[in-house]
Write a protein that holds these residues in place. Structure first.
Motif, PDB file in Angstrom:
ATOM      1  N   ALA A 142       0.875  -1.175   0.000  1.00 41.08           N
ATOM      2  CA  ALA A 142       0.000   0.000   0.000  1.00 41.08           C
ATOM      3  C   ALA A 142       0.907   1.218   0.000  1.00 41.08           C
ATOM      4  CB  ALA A 142      -0.893   0.001   1.237  1.00 41.08           C
ATOM      5  N   PHE A 143       0.573   2.204  -0.817  1.00 39.27           N
ATOM      6  CA  PHE A 143       1.422   3.400  -0.837  1.00 39.27           C
ATOM      7  C   PHE A 143       0.662   4.625  -1.321  1.00 39.27           C
ATOM      8  CE2 PHE A 143       2.103   3.222  -5.448  1.00 39.27           C
ATOM      9  CZ  PHE A 143       1.899   1.876  -5.718  1.00 39.27           C
ATOM     10  N   GLY A 144       1.141   5.779  -0.877  1.00 33.30           N
ATOM     11  CA  GLY A 144       0.638   7.046  -1.364  1.00 33.30           C
ATOM     12  C   GLY A 144       1.512   7.519  -2.514  1.00 33.30           C
ATOM     13  N   SER A 145       0.931   8.357  -3.392  1.00 34.78           N
ATOM     14  CA  SER A 145       1.711   8.934  -4.490  1.00 34.78           C
ATOM     15  C   SER A 145       1.460  10.427  -4.536  1.00 34.78           C
ATOM     16  CB  SER A 145       1.295   8.301  -5.821  1.00 34.78           C
ATOM     17  OG  SER A 145       0.011   8.750  -6.198  1.00 34.78           O
ATOM     18  N   GLY A 146       2.540  11.193  -4.620  1.00 33.94           N
ATOM     19  CA  GLY A 146       2.389  12.649  -4.690  1.00 33.94           C
ATOM     20  C   GLY A 146       3.723  13.305  -4.997  1.00 33.94           C
ATOM     21  N   THR A 147       3.654  14.550  -5.425  1.00 34.56           N
ATOM     22  CA  THR A 147       4.858  15.257  -5.840  1.00 34.56           C
ATOM     23  C   THR A 147       5.900  15.347  -4.725  1.00 34.56           C
ATOM     24  OG1 THR A 147       3.661  16.521  -7.479  1.00 34.56           O
ATOM     25  CG2 THR A 147       5.678  17.522  -6.646  1.00 34.56           C
ATOM     26  N   ALA A 148       5.462  15.576  -3.493  1.00 30.55           N
ATOM     27  CA  ALA A 148       6.415  15.791  -2.405  1.00 30.55           C
ATOM     28  C   ALA A 148       7.209  14.522  -2.094  1.00 30.55           C
ATOM     29  CB  ALA A 148       5.694  16.290  -1.156  1.00 30.55           C
ATOM     30  N   ALA A 149       6.499  13.411  -1.840  1.00 33.21           N
ATOM     31  CA  ALA A 149       7.166  12.183  -1.397  1.00 33.21           C
ATOM     32  C   ALA A 149       7.464  11.242  -2.554  1.00 33.21           C
ATOM     33  CB  ALA A 149       6.290  11.464  -0.386  1.00 33.21           C
ATOM     34  N   VAL A 150       6.891  11.476  -3.700  1.00 36.04           N
ATOM     35  CA  VAL A 150       6.905  10.583  -4.864  1.00 36.04           C
ATOM     36  C   VAL A 150       6.093   9.339  -4.506  1.00 36.04           C
ATOM     37  CG1 VAL A 150       8.236   9.485  -6.689  1.00 36.04           C
ATOM     38  CG2 VAL A 150       9.166  11.488  -5.491  1.00 36.04           C
ATOM     39  N   ILE A 151       6.714   8.409  -3.763  1.00 38.95           N
ATOM     40  CA  ILE A 151       6.002   7.230  -3.276  1.00 38.95           C
ATOM     41  C   ILE A 151       6.185   7.201  -1.767  1.00 38.95           C
ATOM     42  CG2 ILE A 151       6.007   4.681  -3.231  1.00 38.95           C
ATOM     43  CD1 ILE A 151       5.027   5.841  -5.904  1.00 38.95           C
ATOM     44  N   SER A 152       5.078   7.032  -1.049  1.00 42.30           N
ATOM     45  CA  SER A 152       5.164   6.956   0.404  1.00 42.30           C
ATOM     46  C   SER A 152       4.542   5.637   0.856  1.00 42.30           C
ATOM     47  CB  SER A 152       4.415   8.149   1.004  1.00 42.30           C
ATOM     48  OG  SER A 152       4.387   8.062   2.396  1.00 42.30           O
ATOM     49  N   PRO A 153       5.363   4.642   1.135  1.00 40.32           N
ATOM     50  CA  PRO A 153       4.798   3.352   1.514  1.00 40.32           C
ATOM     51  C   PRO A 153       4.015   3.443   2.826  1.00 40.32           C
ATOM     52  CG  PRO A 153       7.207   3.320   1.648  1.00 40.32           C
ATOM     53  CD  PRO A 153       6.824   4.651   1.101  1.00 40.32           C
ATOM     54  N   ILE A 154       2.930   2.710   2.863  1.00 43.47           N
ATOM     55  CA  ILE A 154       2.094   2.685   4.059  1.00 43.47           C
ATOM     56  C   ILE A 154       2.420   1.398   4.813  1.00 43.47           C
ATOM     57  CG2 ILE A 154      -0.288   2.524   4.895  1.00 43.47           C
ATOM     58  CD1 ILE A 154      -1.066   4.142   2.296  1.00 43.47           C
ATOM     59  N   GLY A 155       2.875   1.555   6.047  1.00 44.31           N
ATOM     60  CA  GLY A 155       3.283   0.393   6.830  1.00 44.31           C
ATOM     61  C   GLY A 155       2.197  -0.089   7.771  1.00 44.31           C
ATOM     62  N   GLU A 156       1.286   0.848   8.116  1.00 40.00           N
ATOM     63  CA  GLU A 156       0.230   0.489   9.060  1.00 40.00           C
ATOM     64  C   GLU A 156      -1.001   1.334   8.784  1.00 40.00           C
ATOM     65  OE1 GLU A 156       1.297   0.653  13.325  1.00 40.00           O
ATOM     66  OE2 GLU A 156      -0.783   1.224  13.706  1.00 40.00           O
ATOM     67  N   MET A 157      -2.168   0.714   8.915  1.00 42.42           N
ATOM     68  CA  MET A 157      -3.432   1.445   8.722  1.00 42.42           C
ATOM     69  C   MET A 157      -4.362   1.118   9.879  1.00 42.42           C
ATOM     70  SD  MET A 157      -4.264   0.743   4.687  1.00 42.42           S
ATOM     71  CE  MET A 157      -4.685  -0.964   5.002  1.00 42.42           C
ATOM     72  N   ASP A 158      -4.998   2.158  10.423  1.00 40.82           N
ATOM     73  CA  ASP A 158      -5.947   1.943  11.529  1.00 40.82           C
ATOM     74  C   ASP A 158      -7.312   2.464  11.139  1.00 40.82           C
ATOM     75  OD1 ASP A 158      -3.385   1.619  12.733  1.00 40.82           O
ATOM     76  OD2 ASP A 158      -4.398   1.751  14.677  1.00 40.82           O
ATOM     77  N   TRP A 159      -8.335   1.674  11.408  1.00 44.06           N
ATOM     78  CA  TRP A 159      -9.699   2.084  11.061  1.00 44.06           C
ATOM     79  C   TRP A 159     -10.652   1.559  12.119  1.00 44.06           C
ATOM     80  CZ3 TRP A 159     -13.349  -1.368   8.063  1.00 44.06           C
ATOM     81  CH2 TRP A 159     -14.586  -0.718   7.835  1.00 44.06           C
ATOM     82  N   ASP A 160     -11.240   2.481  12.849  1.00 46.14           N
ATOM     83  CA  ASP A 160     -12.286   2.095  13.780  1.00 46.14           C
ATOM     84  C   ASP A 160     -11.827   0.989  14.736  1.00 46.14           C
ATOM     85  OD1 ASP A 160     -14.715   3.140  14.239  1.00 46.14           O
ATOM     86  OD2 ASP A 160     -15.805   1.956  12.763  1.00 46.14           O
ATOM     87  N   GLY A 161     -10.598   1.129  15.230  1.00 48.04           N
ATOM     88  CA  GLY A 161     -10.099   0.122  16.167  1.00 48.04           C
ATOM     89  C   GLY A 161      -9.415  -1.073  15.510  1.00 48.04           C
ATOM     90  N   ARG A 162      -9.547  -1.198  14.199  1.00 46.15           N
ATOM     91  CA  ARG A 162      -8.855  -2.302  13.521  1.00 46.15           C
ATOM     92  C   ARG A 162      -7.495  -1.820  13.044  1.00 46.15           C
ATOM     93  NH1 ARG A 162     -13.403  -4.644   9.472  1.00 46.15           N
ATOM     94  NH2 ARG A 162     -11.804  -6.085   8.730  1.00 46.15           N
ATOM     95  N   ARG A 163      -6.504  -2.714  13.108  1.00 43.45           N
ATOM     96  CA  ARG A 163      -5.156  -2.329  12.706  1.00 43.45           C
ATOM     97  C   ARG A 163      -4.584  -3.362  11.747  1.00 43.45           C
ATOM     98  NH1 ARG A 163      -0.959  -0.327  17.046  1.00 43.45           N
ATOM     99  NH2 ARG A 163      -2.729   1.082  16.977  1.00 43.45           N
ATOM    100  N   VAL A 164      -3.992  -2.872  10.688  1.00 43.75           N
ATOM    101  CA  VAL A 164      -3.399  -3.774   9.713  1.00 43.75           C
ATOM    102  C   VAL A 164      -1.959  -3.337   9.461  1.00 43.75           C
ATOM    103  CG1 VAL A 164      -3.388  -4.001   7.186  1.00 43.75           C
ATOM    104  CG2 VAL A 164      -5.386  -4.743   8.481  1.00 43.75           C
ATOM    105  N   ILE A 165      -1.045  -4.291   9.529  1.00 39.60           N
ATOM    106  CA  ILE A 165       0.351  -4.000   9.171  1.00 39.60           C
ATOM    107  C   ILE A 165       0.525  -4.451   7.723  1.00 39.60           C
ATOM    108  CG2 ILE A 165       2.781  -4.492   9.699  1.00 39.60           C
ATOM    109  CD1 ILE A 165       1.402  -3.075  12.007  1.00 39.60           C
ATOM    110  N   VAL A 166       1.072  -3.548   6.902  1.00 40.85           N
ATOM    111  CA  VAL A 166       1.204  -3.871   5.483  1.00 40.85           C
ATOM    112  C   VAL A 166       2.660  -4.188   5.158  1.00 40.85           C
ATOM    113  CG1 VAL A 166       0.644  -3.114   3.136  1.00 40.85           C
ATOM    114  CG2 VAL A 166      -0.599  -2.143   5.076  1.00 40.85           C
TER     115      VAL A 166
END
Ligand SMILES: Cc1ncc(COP(=O)(O)O)c(C=O)c1O
Ligand SMILES: Cc1ncc(COP(=O)(O)O)c(C=O)c1O
Lengths: 354, 354
Positions: free
Chosen positions: B296-320
């Protein structure tokens, strides 16, 4: 409370003709300014000659619209005295907007004192002709000279004043409003309840399109289902249906109008039932077609009461109250303007003489 | 095409240390300015010394946020030459934003020429250290000195430049992102696809709250159902699920990222399947929990690619990807930065040498 430093203008401007002055075009001799910096808080409250504000091109307000504002008026009574209408409510709403936008809140007393002192200094700008007033625009902008999305560390609070002519120089003329079905102004979870620039920027396109079709205002639907009535451009809306006044609730996506609240209080004091509830465009237009819709009007500081004479939605057209102002709208208008200009008693303690 | 008048700065500023310079804090010696007035069009394109812009306190941008911007970069290649990355796409997107906000569009060629001439004049500000670049911020603000919601009759187009250090001075570290469930950034029918201040102002509160909980970024859900993944703060998001890359479609509420488009083109050229489709948080987190979510990753001019290592949603946590950058994210990062800094061939014709 900090004292407000005053630097008077060396030359005073010529005042515009109150018969022809357009809303928001001509400003008075002075303005109030106060700065904020993290760690320091709000500082240097001052009244200075009205003039340009130099900002770095990187100032946050230009890029990320971290900005909020208010709008209220000063009215000249027949005895020559000047009074404000519910100014504390505007200051509280500015602080509510501030919280949503992560802008530091103001000390209510200081903000009120700033407004009062400024209006007093420029009191000769408050026109006295029937229906005229002095519009007061407090606003806060983020001034950090850095490009990067975060909340600013520095802000500027300003108050500017402009004389405004009568909203209805030719008598009250009901407006035609267009129910917008494409563009959306605000959505719950967004900034709809705050008086912040982005909400208004989002509305310009639909307002222009409606204007080209001959409408005065856009009536917004909710952003989720595009079903429920929200508010018009810069007014809340109220409908008299089968003897009861119905107005959309303050559910987060519309502004908590002070005129709206004043209408509700007045109506209840008169024994007219008022319900704040969701109302769909379907229900509204059905009521319009069946004749159950007796009156419809917008409420806001600029127009006070703006009767709606015609509404168009998706090809359907409804004429309200024969295209004329209805008796309840007229009574609200007369009472509110009567209180604002000091012609009738003010049982609610709404006015604040300077 | 109109010629651009140039007024050089009399004294040049000291340049910041490229190792420590923070994003968006230090600006170059010059800026580009051009005015617009109804009936006259855009006029007086000029490069002038960088400095404050004096605006009337009533300027529309302070009140109604009629403002748009862009963000792109100039990169110094190993041979010392400077090049831009897809600048025409930024100018086109600025014009797309302009249309939504009822701002007059720019002539593409003139806008590109403005950017190129300005960067050339301040070329010595383009740093040469690994990973550094010169950030280019074009923006347009409404300058009408009148208070009243309508589209402005006058505007200012400006371009400012700031040197930026490496986004990853200590190597690429995946970020923790927080799925926001209360605040909403944008809704279809709103301004989400435009790069306009109000969209960013609306996000500050959630970003601050997420930051306090230890997250780097907010992942936005759609404003209607609060179900579908949209984008993160200033990046689009892409997910590799079961060998396929999935990214939310450009449905009106998210920005059409140029890095996102570059990723899609590169991936397809490599034979990696890419689907632009709606993806719910439910599906994403299920894929994360089952192991189907590979990267999972973000894309944008500043970071180019920003890998996502962890996501939290409503108490749920996922390590990517075990909290590390995945191989496809790394390949995209290497290829994109390789093209941007001129280290690898540019088969798509994305770079424009000055
Ligand atoms: C969006 C919006 N709704 C409603 C109103 C009416 O609010 P008030 O009655 O406080 O003027 C305004 C104007 O202030 C407004 O801008
Ligand atoms: C809201 C938003 N989404 C996505 C992006 C990524 O766009 P780009 O790849 O063109 O920089 C940005 C940054 O520009 C942004 O501000």
């Amino acid at each position: 409370m900090e004292t407000i430093r005053v630097e008077r203008a060396k030359t005073l401007k010529e005042k515009p003709n109150p018969d022809t002055v357009k809303f928001g075009v001509s400003f008075t001799d002075h303005m109030f300014l106060m700065n904020y910096a993290d760690g320091k808080g709000w500082y240097d409250p001052r009244i200075v000659p009205y003039g340009p504000i130099p900002l770095e091109p990187s100032a946050m307000v230009f890029h990320y619209a971290q900005e909020i504002f208010e709008g209220l008026k000063a009215y000249r009574r027949a005895d020559g005295k000047v009074q404000l209408f519910r100014p504390r409510d505007n200051i509280r709403r500015l602080n509510t907007s501030a919280q949503r936008l992560c802008i530091p809140t103001l000390d209510e007393d200081l903000a009120l004192e700033a407004i009062c002192q400024l209006v007093r200094l420029d009191e000769s700008w408050v026109p006295s002709k029937e229906g005229t007033s002095l519009y007061i625009r407090p606003f806060i902008i983020a001034t950090d000279p850095t490009v990067g999305v975060h909340s600013s560390h520095t802000y500027l609070f300003a108050v500017i004043l402009c004389p405004v002519g009568s909203y209805y120089p030719e008598g009250i003329n009901p407006v035609k409003i267009f129910v917008e079905t494409e563009d959306v102004r605000a959505v719950r979870g967004g900034t709809g309840f705050a008086k912040t620039g982005g909400n208004y920027a989002a509305t310009i396109r639909a307002a222009e399109r409606a204007g080209q079709k001959g409408f005065t205002q856009v009536l917004w639907l909710d952003g989720v289902e595009r079903k429920y009535i929200e508010e018009v451009g810069t007014m809340n809306v109220l409908f008299k249906i089968n003897g009861e006044v119905v107005t959309p609730p303050l559910s987060g996506s519309i502004l908590a109008g002070i005129t709206r609240d004043s209408c509700i209080q007045l109506l209840r004091s008169w024994g007219v039932p008022v319900t704040e509830r969701k109302i769909t465009a379907v229900e509204l237009f059905a009521a319009g077609e069946s004749g159950a819709l007796e009156e419809a009007f917008g409420s806001g500081t600029a127009a006070v009461i703006s009767p709606i004479g015609e509404m168009d939605w998706d090809g359907r057209r409804v004429i309200v109250s024969g295209g004329k102002i209805g008796p309840l709208s007229q009574r609200l208008y007369d009472t509110l303007t009567g209180i604002q200009w000091g012609k009738v008693p003010d049982p609610f303690g709404w006015v604040l003489p300077l």
